[in-house]
Design an enzyme around this catalytic site. Structure first.
Site, short mmCIF file in Angstrom:
data_model
loop_
_atom_site.label_atom_id
_atom_site.label_comp_id
_atom_site.label_asym_id
_atom_site.label_seq_id
_atom_site.Cartn_x
_atom_site.Cartn_y
_atom_site.Cartn_z
N LYS A 123 0.77 -1.25 0.45
CA LYS A 123 0.33 -0.26 0.04
C LYS A 123 1.15 1.10 -0.37
O LYS A 123 1.81 1.12 0.61
CB LYS A 123 -1.32 0.14 1.64
CG LYS A 123 -2.84 0.87 0.75
CD LYS A 123 -2.99 0.60 2.36
CE LYS A 123 -4.47 1.81 1.77
NZ LYS A 123 -5.38 1.13 3.20
N GLU A 165 -20.25 -5.84 8.19
CA GLU A 165 -21.08 -4.33 9.52
C GLU A 165 -22.54 -5.42 9.67
O GLU A 165 -23.16 -5.15 11.22
CB GLU A 165 -22.02 -3.11 8.94
CG GLU A 165 -20.47 -2.27 8.39
CD GLU A 165 -20.15 -3.29 6.94
OE1 GLU A 165 -19.08 -1.75 6.58
OE2 GLU A 165 -20.49 -4.38 6.51
N ARG A 188 -25.74 -1.40 5.08
CA ARG A 188 -26.02 -2.54 5.13
C ARG A 188 -26.00 -3.34 5.86
O ARG A 188 -26.21 -4.60 6.00
CB ARG A 188 -24.57 -2.65 5.13
CG ARG A 188 -23.55 -1.40 3.91
CD ARG A 188 -21.83 -2.61 3.76
NE ARG A 188 -22.07 -2.92 2.63
CZ ARG A 188 -21.37 -3.86 2.12
NH1 ARG A 188 -19.85 -3.77 2.80
NH2 ARG A 188 -21.16 -4.40 1.13
#
Length: 643
Positions: free
Chosen positions: A288, A377, A405
Site C-alpha cells: 500500500k 457490518e 448494510r
C-alpha cells in the site's frame, strides 16, 4: 504547490488500448507517470492515495492482458481505482478528481459507461457482481472475460464468501484477483487475515525434493511412479497448509501468492489465468502506497488524506477557528472512555474503522472491551445484540452509510427483541468528496420507521455526551447520529452528564412576534441560528432544536403548531421519510396540519447527492447559512403578508 502538467504518456488518445503494444520499460515509465499524477492531484484535492498507488502495476497488467471495454473488470470498494480512471480516457479531467461536477473518487457507471462496468464505494461486492456478469455472459452466448479485483480487507466481508461459494459451485469461468496488502484502512483483523499472512518455510519442501526425489527415481520400475505420488503429496500438503486451501475448497483454482508490484510477473500469471475454463483466484501481494515513501511508511495515514505537500508528504495543520468546536468524533471518543471507566459493562464495537470512529483511545485503555469485527457490518450488529442479551452495554460505532448494510439485523436481531444496543453513527449528513455511496443522508429515514428504535441528533459537541449518557440508560435500541466535522460554535468543557427527557427538544431563540419557528435537528441547528441572527430586519423568527427524531417532541410540536403562523423544518437528511416527514405525520394524526404554513428543507428525494466539497454541496441544496437565511426571510414575508 505548482500547477501540474499531465505527462506526455498520459496524453496518448489511444489509451488504454495502446498499452498492449508498449515494451516492458515503456510500461514501467507509464507506471511512474501514473503515480506522479495521482500524487500531485491528491495532494491538492485530497483522496484515497495509498490504495491507488499500490495497484498501478496491477492496473497496467490488466489492461495489457484484457480488453478494457469488452472484458468486465470490477474494482471492489473502488478507492484504488485512480490508475484505472487515468488510463481509461479520463486523464485530461483527472485534475477535477472529487470536485463538484468532476471525476468521482469511485467507479461510476454514468461517468464512464465504456470502462466502469460496476459502481463502487462499499466493500465486498465485486465477486457477486462479477459472478452475475459471468452468468449473463453464458446465457447471452458471449465470450468476454470477467475479473473481480478484491482486497484482503474487503474479503473479510461475508458477502464475498457467499459469492465465492456460489461461483465455485457453478464453476463459472471468471477470475478473482485477491489484492493482499495486509490492510483495509487500518491493519486487518480476524482469522482470515492471519491465515493470509501465514508464511511457511518452503525450504523444507525443497529439501524434501532434493534429498528424496533422486532416491525414489532410482528404484527400478516403480521409481518414477513413486516420485510422482510424492510430488503430488507435497503439493497437496502445501495447499492444505497455505493460503490456497480455503479457495480450493470453495471450487477455485488457486494461483499464488505472487508479487503484485512486479509488472512482468503479473502479466505472465494473468495470461495463465485467462486461458483457464474454470474459476481462478490469483493471489497477489502488493504494498500500500508503493512508490511514494511517505505513503509506504504510513499507509493508514495516507489511505484517505485531505491534502498534503507532495515533495515532503507533510499534511498541513488545518486552521482552527477560535469559535470552532473540537469535532463530534473526538468528543464521542472521549465521552465513551469516561463512561466506560465508570461502567465495566460498556463495550465498543466497530467495523474496520477504530480511528475513524474515534475509538483509538478506547482501544488503548480498554483492549478487552474493544472489538473490531472487520468489514462485517451485519455481523457487528448481531454480535452486539448477543452481548446485550447477557447484560453488556454494546456501543456500535459505525459510519451512517455503512449501517445501511445491516438493516435486516437492525430489525430482526436488535429491535424485534428490543435489545439495548447503542448505535453511534459518525459521518451522518453530507460527507463531501466521497459522494453518493458515502453520504449519510438516509439514516433518519431508515431508522425512525423501526419499532423500539429511538433516534436523536445532538446539535453540537457539548450536546453529544448527554445524548450518549442518555442512550446508555434507556434500556432499548438507540441511534445517535452526528457528522465528522466540528460545529462552528464555541463549546464549553463537559463536566457533568445529564439524563435527557425522551422526545423533548429545546427552544434556543424565541422571537417576540410569533410568526415563524424554525424546527431544526442535528448539526444544522447552529447554522440555522447563524442564519436567523444575520436577518437584522426580521425579529419574528424563533429557533427550536428538536434533538429527537424518534419519537418527535410531540407536546412541543403541538404547542408550536398552535402558536406560530408558520413552521420551517430543517434537516441534513433525505426529505422522504426523514425528520420533517415524522413531524408532518404527527401533525396530520393530531389534525394540526392545517393550523399553520409549512416549509421543509433537506436533501431532495429525486436523486442521489453528488460528490464535491461539503460546503459547496450545502449551497446546492440550500442548507448553508446564507441560503437558509434567504429562505427563512422569504417564508417569513409570505406568512406575514398572509396574516
Amino acid at each position: 504547490m505548482t500547477d501540474f502538467t499531465l505527462p506526455k504518456s498520459l496524453q496518448d488518445e489511444n489509451l488504454p488500448y495502446s498499452i498492449k503494444n508498449l515494451t516492458l520499460d515503456e510500461k514501467k515509465q507509464l507506471a511512474f507517470d501514473v503515480r506522479q499524477t495521482i500524487i500531485q492531484v491528491v495532494a491538492k484535492n485530497g483522496g484515497h492515495l495509498a490504495p491507488s498507488l499500490g495497484v498501478v502495476e496491477l492496473t497496467l497488467a490488466l489492461l495489457t492482458v484484457f480488453d478494457a471495454a469488452s472484458d468486465r473488470i470490477i474494482w471492489d470498494v473502488g478507492h484504488q481505482s485512480y490508475p484505472w480512471k487515468l488510463l481509461t480516457k479520463r486523464a485530461k479531467n483527472f485534475h477535477t478528481l472529487r470536485q463538484l461536477h468532476g471525476i468521482a473518487g469511485f467507479p461510476k457507471r454514468s461517468e464512464s459507461p465504456e470502462f466502469d462496468h460496476f459502481g463502487g464505494g462499499h466493500a465486498s461486492v465485486s465477486i457477486s457482481a462479477g459472478l452475475g456478469m459471468a452468468m449473463a455472459r453464458d446465457l447471452n452466448g458471449t465470450h468476454e472475460n470477467v475479473i473481480s479485483v478484491i482486497g484482503d480487507g474487503a474479503l473479510t466481508g461475508g458477502m464475498a464468501f457467499e459469492a465465492l461459494n456460489q461461483a465455485g459451485g457453478l464453476k463459472k469461468r471468471m477470475i478473482v484477483v485477491l489484492n493482499d496488502n495486509g490492510m483495509s484502512i487500518s491493519h486487518n483483523v480476524g482469522a482470515l487475515s492471519q491465515f493470509l499472512s501465514r508464511n511457511l518455510a518452503h525450504k523444507n519442501f525443497l529439501s524434501f525434493k532434493e534429498t528424496t526425489g533422486d532416491f525414489l527415481k532410482r528404484i527400478p520400475k516403480i521409481g518414477e511412479t513413486l516420485y510422482n505420488i510424492a510430488d503430488k503429496g507435497e503439493k497437496s500438503f502445501k495447499t492444505f497448509f497455505t493460503q490456497g486451501m480455503i479457495f480450493e475448497a470453495l471450487g477455485f483454482n488457486y494461483i499464488g501468492p505472487i508479487d503484485g508490484n512486479n509488472l512482468e510477473e503479473l502479466i505472465r500469471h494473468l495470461e495463465i489465468a485467462k486461458e483457464a475454463e474454470k474459476p481462478i483466484l490469483l493471489h497477489i501481494h502488493t504494498k500500500k502506497g508503493f512508490g511514494y515513501p511517505p505513503a509506504e511508511n504510513n499507509p493508514s495515514r495516507f489511505h484517505r488524506v485531505p491534502g498534503f505537500e507532495p515533495e515532503t508528504g507533510l499534511v498541513p495543520t488545518p486552521t482552527v477557528n477560535a469559535e470552532q468546536g473540537p469535532g463530534f468524533t473526538k468528543i464521542f471518543g472521549a465521552s465513551l472512555c469516561r463512561l466506560a471507566g465508570e461502567d465495566k459493562k460498556i463495550v465498543a464495537v466497530c467495523a474496520a474503522m477504530p480511528d475513524g470512529t474515534g475509538l483509538g483511545e478506547f482501544r488503548s485503555r480498554f483492549p478487552d472491551r474493544f472489538i473490531d469485527v472487520g468489514i462485517c457490518e451485519e455481523h457487528a450488529v448481531t454480535f452486539a445484540a448477543g452481548m446485550a442479551t447477557r447484560g453488556l452495554k454494546p456501543v456500535v460505532c459505525i459510519y451512517s452509510t455503512f449501517l445501511q448494510r445491516a438493516y435486516d439485523q437492525l430489525i430482526h436481531d436488535v429491535c424485534l427483541q428490543n435489545l439495548p444496543v447503542v448505535f453511534c453513527l459518525d459521518r451522518s449528513g453530507l460527507v463531501g468528496e466521497d459522494g453518493a455511496s458515502h453520504h449519510g443522508v438516509f439514516d433518519l429515514t431508515y431508522l425512525r420507521s423501526i419499532p423500539h428504535m429511538k433516534v436523536l441528533a445532538p446539535r453540537d459537541e457539548s450536546d453529544l455526551p448527554d445524548c450518549l449518557y442518555t442512550a446508555l440508560h434507556l434500556g432499548s435500541p438507540v441511534a445517535i447520529r452526528y457528522p465528522a466535522m466540528p460545529t462552528h460554535a464555541k463549546i464549553d468543557e463537559h463536566t457533568a452528564y445529564k439524563l435527557l427527557e425522551v422526545g423533548e427538544g429545546e427552544m434556543l431563540l424565541e422571537a417576540k412576534q410569533k410568526d415563524v419557528c424554525v424546527v431544526a435537528v442535528g448539526h444544522r441547528v447552529h447554522t440555522c441560528k447563524d442564519a436567523i441572527k444575520s436577518l437584522t430586519t426580521h425579529d419574528n423568527i424563533s429557533l427550536f432544536d428538536a434533538r429527537w427524531i424518534s419519537p418527535v417532541p410531540r407536546n412541543q410540536l403541538t404547542e408550536l403548531a398552535q402558536t406560530y403562523k408558520g413552521l420551517i423544518f430543517v434537516e441534513e437528511n433525505c426529505r422522504a421519510g426523514g425528520f420533517s416527514s415524522a413531524c408532518l405525520e404527527f401533525l396530520a394524526d393530531t389534525e394540526l396540519l392545517s393550523s399553520c404554513k409549512l416549509l421543509r428543507l433537506g436533501i431532495p428525494a429525486d436523486d442521489f447527492a453528488e460528490h464535491g466539497p461539503v460546503e459547496q454541496l450545502r449551497k446546492v441544496y440550500g442548507l448553508d447559512a446564507k441560503s437558509l437565511a434567504k429562505q427563512f426571510s422569504e417564508f417569513a414575508d409570505t406568512v406575514h403578508e398572509k396574516n
